[in-house]
Design a protein around this motif. Structure first.
Motif, PDB file in Angstrom:
ATOM      1  N   LEU A 313     -25.695  18.040  -6.105  1.00  0.00           N
ATOM      2  CA  LEU A 313     -25.949  16.794  -5.395  1.00  0.00           C
ATOM      3  C   LEU A 313     -24.888  15.780  -5.811  1.00  0.00           C
ATOM      4  O   LEU A 313     -24.707  15.512  -7.007  1.00  0.00           O
ATOM      5  CB  LEU A 313     -27.340  16.243  -5.728  1.00  0.00           C
ATOM      6  N   SER A 314     -24.173  15.212  -4.851  1.00  0.00           N
ATOM      7  CA  SER A 314     -23.153  14.214  -5.160  1.00  0.00           C
ATOM      8  C   SER A 314     -23.386  12.987  -4.283  1.00  0.00           C
ATOM      9  O   SER A 314     -23.625  13.110  -3.075  1.00  0.00           O
ATOM     10  CB  SER A 314     -21.748  14.770  -4.929  1.00  0.00           C
ATOM     11  N   SER A 315     -23.315  11.818  -4.915  1.00  0.00           N
ATOM     12  CA  SER A 315     -23.466  10.556  -4.199  1.00  0.00           C
ATOM     13  C   SER A 315     -22.318   9.641  -4.585  1.00  0.00           C
ATOM     14  O   SER A 315     -21.899   9.619  -5.750  1.00  0.00           O
ATOM     15  CB  SER A 315     -24.801   9.887  -4.528  1.00  0.00           C
ATOM     16  N   LEU A 316     -21.829   8.876  -3.618  1.00  0.00           N
ATOM     17  CA  LEU A 316     -20.665   8.031  -3.863  1.00  0.00           C
ATOM     18  C   LEU A 316     -20.827   6.695  -3.140  1.00  0.00           C
ATOM     19  O   LEU A 316     -21.183   6.649  -1.967  1.00  0.00           O
ATOM     20  CB  LEU A 316     -19.394   8.721  -3.349  1.00  0.00           C
ATOM     21  N   LEU A 317     -20.570   5.615  -3.877  1.00  0.00           N
ATOM     22  CA  LEU A 317     -20.441   4.291  -3.293  1.00  0.00           C
ATOM     23  C   LEU A 317     -19.036   3.804  -3.616  1.00  0.00           C
ATOM     24  O   LEU A 317     -18.690   3.591  -4.779  1.00  0.00           O
ATOM     25  CB  LEU A 317     -21.479   3.326  -3.869  1.00  0.00           C
ATOM     26  N   ARG A 318     -18.202   3.647  -2.581  1.00  0.00           N
ATOM     27  CA  ARG A 318     -16.808   3.235  -2.769  1.00  0.00           C
ATOM     28  C   ARG A 318     -16.547   1.990  -1.928  1.00  0.00           C
ATOM     29  O   ARG A 318     -16.776   1.994  -0.711  1.00  0.00           O
ATOM     30  CB  ARG A 318     -15.852   4.345  -2.368  1.00  0.00           C
ATOM     31  N   LEU A 319     -16.061   0.961  -2.594  1.00  0.00           N
ATOM     32  CA  LEU A 319     -15.754  -0.294  -1.930  1.00  0.00           C
ATOM     33  C   LEU A 319     -14.247  -0.536  -1.996  1.00  0.00           C
ATOM     34  O   LEU A 319     -13.687  -0.711  -3.083  1.00  0.00           O
ATOM     35  CB  LEU A 319     -16.505  -1.448  -2.601  1.00  0.00           C
ATOM     36  N   GLU A 320     -13.588  -0.543  -0.833  1.00  0.00           N
ATOM     37  CA  GLU A 320     -12.169  -0.831  -0.713  1.00  0.00           C
ATOM     38  C   GLU A 320     -11.983  -2.052   0.190  1.00  0.00           C
ATOM     39  O   GLU A 320     -12.899  -2.424   0.929  1.00  0.00           O
ATOM     40  CB  GLU A 320     -11.430   0.377  -0.136  1.00  0.00           C
ATOM     41  N   GLN A 321     -10.807  -2.610   0.128  1.00  0.00           N
ATOM     42  CA  GLN A 321     -10.560  -3.805   0.931  1.00  0.00           C
ATOM     43  C   GLN A 321     -10.667  -3.520   2.428  1.00  0.00           C
ATOM     44  O   GLN A 321     -11.172  -4.340   3.190  1.00  0.00           O
ATOM     45  CB  GLN A 321      -9.183  -4.379   0.604  1.00  0.00           C
ATOM     46  N   LYS A 322     -10.219  -2.358   2.848  1.00  0.00           N
ATOM     47  CA  LYS A 322     -10.221  -2.032   4.265  1.00  0.00           C
ATOM     48  C   LYS A 322     -11.317  -1.029   4.652  1.00  0.00           C
ATOM     49  O   LYS A 322     -11.506  -0.765   5.841  1.00  0.00           O
ATOM     50  CB  LYS A 322      -8.860  -1.457   4.681  1.00  0.00           C
TER      51      LYS A 322
END
Length: 586
Positions: A313-322
């Motif tokens: 199980l893999s979960s990802l929260l990624r915040l980038e400018q665009k």
């Protein structure tokens, strides 16, 4: 009077001690020894010869050193195949009035010893009178490198024996050993007669697995990675591949795969698998920056034993400018036929070149992975809201079938210098089945690395895509094409090449780009590159307008992977743009 005597005595002691200290600090000059020998041997002797630490005290000291240096020279020359050298060591002639004596080591190596004859004998099962074993024995003899006429060197002799033993022991004969080996050197004829006898022992076949170290996982997670079956002939490379698969599974901190070399069990030798399980849950966080999407922060979570079934199980929260992304995915372990299943959910918002999108996606795939290839067949549903600046806002939905295949043959997965990676993707949807538009999307990509000289690399990349549809309207951006930026056309902003819609750049139905790049490595870790990128993305072939970017860059083999920093010039406007990336993008 007594005081004066004491003062004189102390002064004398100080003078003596100072002189002694000066004498101690002053190191004797090294003895000047000149070596007179053929150039190739002179380098060898200069590298390994022990020079006198200080001048000789007398003739006895000089004679002792002469005996020592003679013995060292004989041993060194023997490693290169010279067994009858003439060696002289004495005071250098013409030294004249020089204060320090100089010496000369004169060497006449004599004839170089060559191999006269080779005898290779086998004992054990390999010596049996069977066609397969006879053919293998003859092949082993034919592959022997020290054939008659070759120069005999000690290092080559040892390497040849080791290679012969490994070749036998790596396939079928796990207990092979050298029974006898002999190199008879005749100094008078400068010839060496070689003989080696190897006992292969019995031919081994695999038995059952004996697994230790499992606590939370079932034996299936190990058995599904086995590249052989009980009764198959022993192959060392299979054990190493099995061990590597376990180590790369993320389930184990350590994995060791061996067989118990017991000749009594050769018909079904147990395969011993020793494991150390890794922690099943991991949380990570990171910060970064890319020239494509700007500053980045992310948090990820992994559970390698989801629901107690060794699912990932893999979960990802990624915040980038665009771009901002949240995704979660569950992957099963590969089964005995290398198939695994994957299902995921993703929500993503982007704002690139005046195009804002909000995409929700659900997918399910069946994947088959081998050492050189990945085949993925899946279905996905996605809903995309797109808002181009200066154009109407639209919502697209599609249920698409997808086929994706990649094949690679490279020398190093991190720092590639030779090989290629090819991939093809085919997908589409129908207005009759939960899609707003009928379309078929095809995509091809090929990357090729060619070694140039000792260290340099020539790199080519080509990609082409075409979406067959009556219009781009109603098709999500994932099934259309934009270009520009890293791994596309440098000199242009990320995804800045496409179809203008209002003030925004959106995806078109046609794509073609290519790259030619030459990297000259100045050191093992640092290099310089020159490159040219060409191509475009458009809505039709008639609208296709070739864009060109070129420039120079720096390369660094960092611990995290290859790092590239490029300064690219856009050909039509002369605009300069800086790009950087880390790791090879397959």
């Amino acid at each position: 009077m007594l005081l004066s005597c004491c003062m004189l005595y102390l002064l004398w002691c100080g003078t003596v001690l100072a002189a002694a200290a000066d004498e101690k600090e002053k190191k004797p000059d090294p003895v000047d020894v000149t070596i007179t020998a053929p150039a190739s041997l002179k380098k060898l002797l200069e590298k390994h010869m022990t020079l006198p630490a200080k001048p000789f005290r007398d003739e006895i000291d000089q004679a002792a050193y002469a005996r020592k240096i003679r013995q060292e020279s004989i041993e060194l020359l023997a490693t290169e195949g010279y067994f009858t050298p003439e060696i002289e060591f004495d005071e250098k002639k013409g030294n004249g009035k020089a204060k320090a004596k100089a010496y000369e080591l004169r060497i006449t190596p004599g004839p170089r010893t060559r191999v006269a004859a080779v005898t290779i004998e086998f004992q054990g099962a390999l010596a049996a009178d069977e066609p397969a074993y006879r053919a293998r024995a003859e092949q082993l003899r034919a592959e022997w490198p020290l054939t008659p006429g070759k120069v005999f060197r000690s290092a080559r002799w040892e390497d040849a024996k080791s290679a012969l033993l490994s070749s036998i022991a790596n396939r079928d004969f796990a207990t092979a050993r050298i029974v006898e080996s002999q190199a008879k050197v005749d100094p008078d004829t400068a010839q060496a007669t070689l003989s080696i006898t190897i006992d292969s022992g019995p031919a081994f076949r695999y038995g059952e697995l004996q697994i230790t170290g499992l606590e939370r996982y079932k034996p299936d997670v190990v058995q599904n990675s086995v590249p052989f079956r009980p009764g198959d002939p022993y192959r060392r490379e299979q054990l190493l591949a099995f061990q590597a698969a376990l180590q790369n599974s993320q389930l184990f901190n350590a994995a060791a795969v061996t067989v118990k070399p017991d000749p009594m069990q050769h018909e079904a030798v147990p395969v011993i698998v020793t494991l150390t399980e890794a922690q099943s849950k991991h949380i990570g966080a990171g910060l970064g920056y890319s020239s494509n999407n700007g500053a980045r922060g992310e948090v990820n979570y992994r559970d390698y034993n989801f629901l107690g079934r060794a699912w990932n199980l893999s979960s990802l929260l990624r915040l980038e400018q665009k771009r901002q992304t949240f995704s979660t995915r569950v992957d099963t372990l590969p089964d005995a036929n290398h198939f695994q299943y994957s299902s995921g959910v993703r929500v993503e918002r982007t704002d690139i070149k005046n195009l804002q999108t909000f995409n929700q996606r659900v997918d399910f795939s069946r994947i088959r992975t081998t050492a050189n290839s990945i085949l993925q067949v899946g279905v996905n549903w996605q809903r995309e809201q797109r808002e181009p600046s200066g154009a109407p806002k639209t919502t697209n939905e599609t249920l698409a079938l997808d086929l994706w295949y990649r094949y690679h043959d490279i020398d190093d997965p991190v720092n590639v210098r030779r090989g290629f990676v090819s991939e093809v993707r085919l997908g589409g949807g129908s207005s009759y089945v939960l899609s707003d538009q009928d379309f078929i999307r095809s995509y091809l990509r090929h990357q090729h690395w060619l070694p140039i000289g000792r260290r340099d690399t020539l790199y080519f990349r080509a990609e082409a895509g075409y979406t067959l549809a009556s219009s781009r309207q109603g098709i999500p951006q994932e099934y259309l094409f934009r270009a520009g930026g890293i791994q596309s056309i440098r000199g242009y902003d990320f995804l800045s090449l496409g179809v203008r819609e209002g003030d925004a750049i959106v995806g078109g139905r046609v794509l073609a780009t290519g790259t030619a790049e030459y990297v000259h490595w100045l050191t093992n870790d640092w290099g310089a590159a020159v490159f040219t990128d060409v191509g475009d993305a458009a809505d039709s072939l008639k609208q296709f307008d070739l864009a060109i970017g070129y420039g120079i860059g720096a390369r660094w083999r960092s611990p995290a992977g290859p790092f590239a920093l490029d300064l690219a010039r856009r050909h039509d406007t002369g605009t300069l743009r800086l790009h950087f990336s880390i790791a090879v993008a397959f």
